[in-house]
Scaffold this motif. Structure first.
Motif, PDB file in Angstrom:
ATOM      1  N   ARG A   1       0.831  -1.211   0.000  1.00 49.70           N
ATOM      2  CA  ARG A   1       0.000   0.000   0.000  1.00 49.70           C
ATOM      3  C   ARG A   1       0.865   1.260   0.000  1.00 49.70           C
ATOM      4  O   ARG A   1       0.547   2.236  -0.686  1.00 49.70           O
ATOM      5  N   SER A   2       1.943   1.254   0.762  1.00 51.05           N
ATOM      6  CA  SER A   2       2.805   2.444   0.815  1.00 51.05           C
ATOM      7  C   SER A   2       3.418   2.733  -0.552  1.00 51.05           C
ATOM      8  O   SER A   2       3.577   3.898  -0.937  1.00 51.05           O
ATOM      9  N   PHE A   3       3.748   1.665  -1.310  1.00 54.74           N
ATOM     10  CA  PHE A   3       4.328   1.898  -2.631  1.00 54.74           C
ATOM     11  C   PHE A   3       3.310   2.547  -3.564  1.00 54.74           C
ATOM     12  O   PHE A   3       3.651   3.467  -4.314  1.00 54.74           O
ATOM     13  N   PHE A   4       2.072   2.115  -3.513  1.00 57.05           N
ATOM     14  CA  PHE A   4       1.076   2.702  -4.408  1.00 57.05           C
ATOM     15  C   PHE A   4       0.631   4.088  -3.941  1.00 57.05           C
ATOM     16  O   PHE A   4       0.237   4.922  -4.762  1.00 57.05           O
ATOM     17  N   GLN A   5       0.728   4.364  -2.651  1.00 59.24           N
ATOM     18  CA  GLN A   5       0.539   5.743  -2.184  1.00 59.24           C
ATOM     19  C   GLN A   5       1.627   6.635  -2.754  1.00 59.24           C
ATOM     20  O   GLN A   5       1.370   7.772  -3.165  1.00 59.24           O
ATOM     21  N   PHE A   6       2.829   6.108  -2.774  1.00 55.43           N
ATOM     22  CA  PHE A   6       3.942   6.843  -3.397  1.00 55.43           C
ATOM     23  C   PHE A   6       3.689   7.066  -4.885  1.00 55.43           C
ATOM     24  O   PHE A   6       3.893   8.163  -5.402  1.00 55.43           O
ATOM     25  N   LEU A   7       3.220   6.020  -5.592  1.00 53.33           N
ATOM     26  CA  LEU A   7       2.961   6.166  -7.030  1.00 53.33           C
ATOM     27  C   LEU A   7       1.940   7.253  -7.311  1.00 53.33           C
ATOM     28  O   LEU A   7       2.019   7.954  -8.326  1.00 53.33           O
ATOM     29  N   ASN A   8       0.957   7.413  -6.415  1.00 55.14           N
ATOM     30  CA  ASN A   8      -0.046   8.460  -6.607  1.00 55.14           C
ATOM     31  C   ASN A   8       0.537   9.855  -6.420  1.00 55.14           C
ATOM     32  O   ASN A   8      -0.117  10.846  -6.741  1.00 55.14           O
ATOM     33  N   ASN A   9       1.740   9.928  -5.885  1.00 57.33           N
ATOM     34  CA  ASN A   9       2.479  11.198  -5.765  1.00 57.33           C
ATOM     35  C   ASN A   9       3.604  11.272  -6.798  1.00 57.33           C
ATOM     36  O   ASN A   9       4.569  12.023  -6.626  1.00 57.33           O
ATOM     37  N   LEU A  10       3.496  10.504  -7.869  1.00 51.59           N
ATOM     38  CA  LEU A  10       4.623  10.345  -8.801  1.00 51.59           C
ATOM     39  C   LEU A  10       5.061  11.660  -9.443  1.00 51.59           C
ATOM     40  O   LEU A  10       6.241  11.858  -9.708  1.00 51.59           O
ATOM     41  N   GLU A  11       4.111  12.564  -9.665  1.00 52.78           N
ATOM     42  CA  GLU A  11       4.469  13.835 -10.304  1.00 52.78           C
ATOM     43  C   GLU A  11       5.465  14.610  -9.455  1.00 52.78           C
ATOM     44  O   GLU A  11       6.434  15.176  -9.975  1.00 52.78           O
ATOM     45  N   ASP A  12       5.228  14.673  -8.133  1.00 54.95           N
ATOM     46  CA  ASP A  12       6.155  15.384  -7.248  1.00 54.95           C
ATOM     47  C   ASP A  12       7.502  14.677  -7.188  1.00 54.95           C
ATOM     48  O   ASP A  12       8.561  15.313  -7.189  1.00 54.95           O
ATOM     49  N   PHE A  13       7.478  13.357  -7.135  1.00 55.13           N
ATOM     50  CA  PHE A  13       8.719  12.593  -7.105  1.00 55.13           C
ATOM     51  C   PHE A  13       9.506  12.779  -8.405  1.00 55.13           C
ATOM     52  O   PHE A  13      10.744  12.823  -8.392  1.00 55.13           O
ATOM     53  N   THR A  14       8.794  12.885  -9.529  1.00 57.59           N
ATOM     54  CA  THR A  14       9.450  13.067 -10.825  1.00 57.59           C
ATOM     55  C   THR A  14      10.330  14.306 -10.830  1.00 57.59           C
ATOM     56  O   THR A  14      11.417  14.315 -11.413  1.00 57.59           O
ATOM     57  N   ILE A  15       9.865  15.360 -10.159  1.00 59.01           N
ATOM     58  CA  ILE A  15      10.667  16.599 -10.087  1.00 59.01           C
ATOM     59  C   ILE A  15      11.996  16.319  -9.397  1.00 59.01           C
ATOM     60  O   ILE A  15      13.056  16.760  -9.847  1.00 59.01           O
ATOM     61  N   ALA A  16      11.941  15.562  -8.290  1.00 61.08           N
ATOM     62  CA  ALA A  16      13.177  15.220  -7.573  1.00 61.08           C
ATOM     63  C   ALA A  16      14.087  14.364  -8.449  1.00 61.08           C
ATOM     64  O   ALA A  16      15.313  14.567  -8.487  1.00 61.08           O
ATOM     65  N   MET A  17      13.490  13.411  -9.167  1.00 67.46           N
ATOM     66  CA  MET A  17      14.280  12.561 -10.060  1.00 67.46           C
ATOM     67  C   MET A  17      14.918  13.370 -11.180  1.00 67.46           C
ATOM     68  O   MET A  17      16.058  13.114 -11.585  1.00 67.46           O
ATOM     69  N   GLN A  18      14.192  14.364 -11.680  1.00 70.02           N
ATOM     70  CA  GLN A  18      14.726  15.178 -12.780  1.00 70.02           C
ATOM     71  C   GLN A  18      15.943  15.971 -12.338  1.00 70.02           C
ATOM     72  O   GLN A  18      16.843  16.242 -13.138  1.00 70.02           O
ATOM     73  N   MET A  19      15.970  16.356 -11.066  1.00 70.24           N
ATOM     74  CA  MET A  19      17.138  17.090 -10.569  1.00 70.24           C
ATOM     75  C   MET A  19      18.389  16.222 -10.656  1.00 70.24           C
ATOM     76  O   MET A  19      19.466  16.699 -11.036  1.00 70.24           O
ATOM     77  N   TYR A  20      18.258  14.948 -10.314  1.00 69.90           N
ATOM     78  CA  TYR A  20      19.384  14.021 -10.482  1.00 69.90           C
ATOM     79  C   TYR A  20      19.703  13.842 -11.967  1.00 69.90           C
ATOM     80  O   TYR A  20      20.853  13.770 -12.368  1.00 69.90           O
ATOM     81  N   ASN A  21      18.657  13.779 -12.766  1.00 68.33           N
ATOM     82  CA  ASN A  21      18.827  13.560 -14.202  1.00 68.33           C
ATOM     83  C   ASN A  21      19.568  14.721 -14.845  1.00 68.33           C
ATOM     84  O   ASN A  21      20.461  14.539 -15.669  1.00 68.33           O
TER      85      ASN A  21
END
Length: 381
Positions: A300-320
């Motif tokens: 459940r925690s993983f899919f709660q995270f997936l529902n926040n994927l847009e915000d996480f994508t921003i953090a990933m893009q900074m690494y990218n």
């Protein structure tokens, strides 16, 4: 009443993929309009195809009233609501779209959704305010309708929306460029525009022409006079997300407290554009030789995270942008900072073993984000 198979396939040509899926899983018809049961809805979001060939059963007014009489009030809701109702419920096409929106949204978005419906700002949503949803999704559909035989398209509108011809919408937008990509964006951007239109007059027309549904009775009572507060609205949305996840988890757990890492990978890779899933599964088997299992809380925690994927994508893009891949510690930190969700070390390790295709113990943007965006939207990006 059943529909001839050739007619069914003929109308499919004029339907969008979402409309086609709704028609394929819907099992009820009332006064020409198609409806899903709660069972149909669960099947539609957890299975690729219906378990049995659908023949639309025609409901009488008496049968519909009996179904609605047995609908529990919103304060009696639970994470087993749809399973308990089973075949005793009716869900319209626009409500199907709304429920799909709920499944892919973070909890923080629940307040936004409630405020969009609460057009008079009194911290309560009434039936009239909620029915704006019908017009917003109808308007979007008109923009996306496939050209062709007007008679066929009129039949399709009747099946999905309960009306024969194109109606004047409460939305006053001009230009194709103003139409957002998703139904959630349509709802978010369009409700504020409805405030400055003939909203009250139009929703009165809608209310008088549409039949009540399980969702309307659940939210607003059998007489339609009750109002919905945010706490009940939030609980409904949270319960629905939990219920669908429980169903998916239980379909693999066989009564146990955990599912295998391989089953978790199967669930993640469903509805994605990954063509060769076997390579991902083989990669994970080699790198996690001893099965430990994934608990429901981790799931459940993983899919709660997936529902926040847009915000996480921003953090990933900074690494990218910094030309850096991301390791497990950075991944956990980025998830928590962006979404507030804490993932267990074992869950993060499992995710890495599935998606780290080049086996460098780093996760790239391409290896993870693109695939998960498809999974989040269950194949309907």
């Amino acid at each position: 009443v059943t529909e001839n198979r050739s007619d069914l396939e003929d109308l499919h040509l004029y339907a969008t993929p979402r409309e086609q899926r709704f028609r394929r899983f819907a099992s009820l018809e009332f006064e020409g309009q198609l409806y899903m049961t709660p069972y149909d809805f669960i099947q539609a979001v957890t299975n690729d195809e219906p378990k049995r060939a659908k023949k639309w059963r025609s409901l009488s007014k008496q049968e519909l009233n009996q179904i609605l009489m047995e609908t529990p009030p919103v304060w009696k809701g639970s994470s087993k609501l749809f399973r308990n109702l089973n075949e005793k419920g009716v869900i319209s096409y626009t409500e199907y779209l709304f429920l799909l929106c709920i499944l892919t949204k973070p909890h923080a978005g629940f307040r936004i959704a409630f405020n969009m419906f609460d057009t008079d700002g009194n911290e309560m949503v009434d039936k009239k305010e909620f029915l704006v949803l019908q017009e917003i999704f109808r308007k979007k559909n008109e923009k996306r309708e496939r050209k062709g035989d007007e008679e066929k398209r009129a039949m399709l509108r009747l099946q999905l929306y309960g009306y024969h011809t194109s109606t004047n919408s409460v939305l006053k937008t001009e230009g194709e460029d103003l139409v957002p990509r998703s139904y959630w964006d349509t709802l978010r951007r369009s409700t504020s525009q409805a405030l400055f239109s003939d909203l009250a007059e139009r929703t009165d027309d809608i209310s008088s022409s549409l039949s009540d549904t399980t969702l309307l009775v659940h939210f607003f009572g059998k007489k339609g006079k009750a109002e919905l507060n945010f706490e009940d609205f939030y609980r409904f949305m949270d319960n629905l997300q939990t219920e669908v996840l429980e169903i998916e988890f239980l379909s693999y757990s066989n009564g146990m407290n955990t599912i295998s890492e391989e089953d978790f990978a199967h669930i993640l890779l469903r509805y994605t554009n990954v063509e060769n899933t076997s390579s991902y599964l083989e990669n994970m088997r080699c790198r996690i030789p001893e099965e430990k299992g994934i608990t429901f809380d981790e799931f459940r925690s993983f899919f709660q995270f997936l529902n926040n994927l847009e915000d996480f994508t921003i953090a990933m893009q900074m690494y990218n942008f910094a030309s850096r891949s991301i390791g497990q510690d950075e991944f956990k930190r980025a998830v928590y900072v962006a979404t507030g969700v804490k993932l267990s070390p074992h869950l993060v390790n499992t995710v890495f073993k599935i998606f780290d295709v080049d086996r460098d113990d780093q996760l790239s943007y391409k290896e993870f984000i693109g695939i998960m965006k498809d999974r989040l939207n269950r194949g309907f990006r």
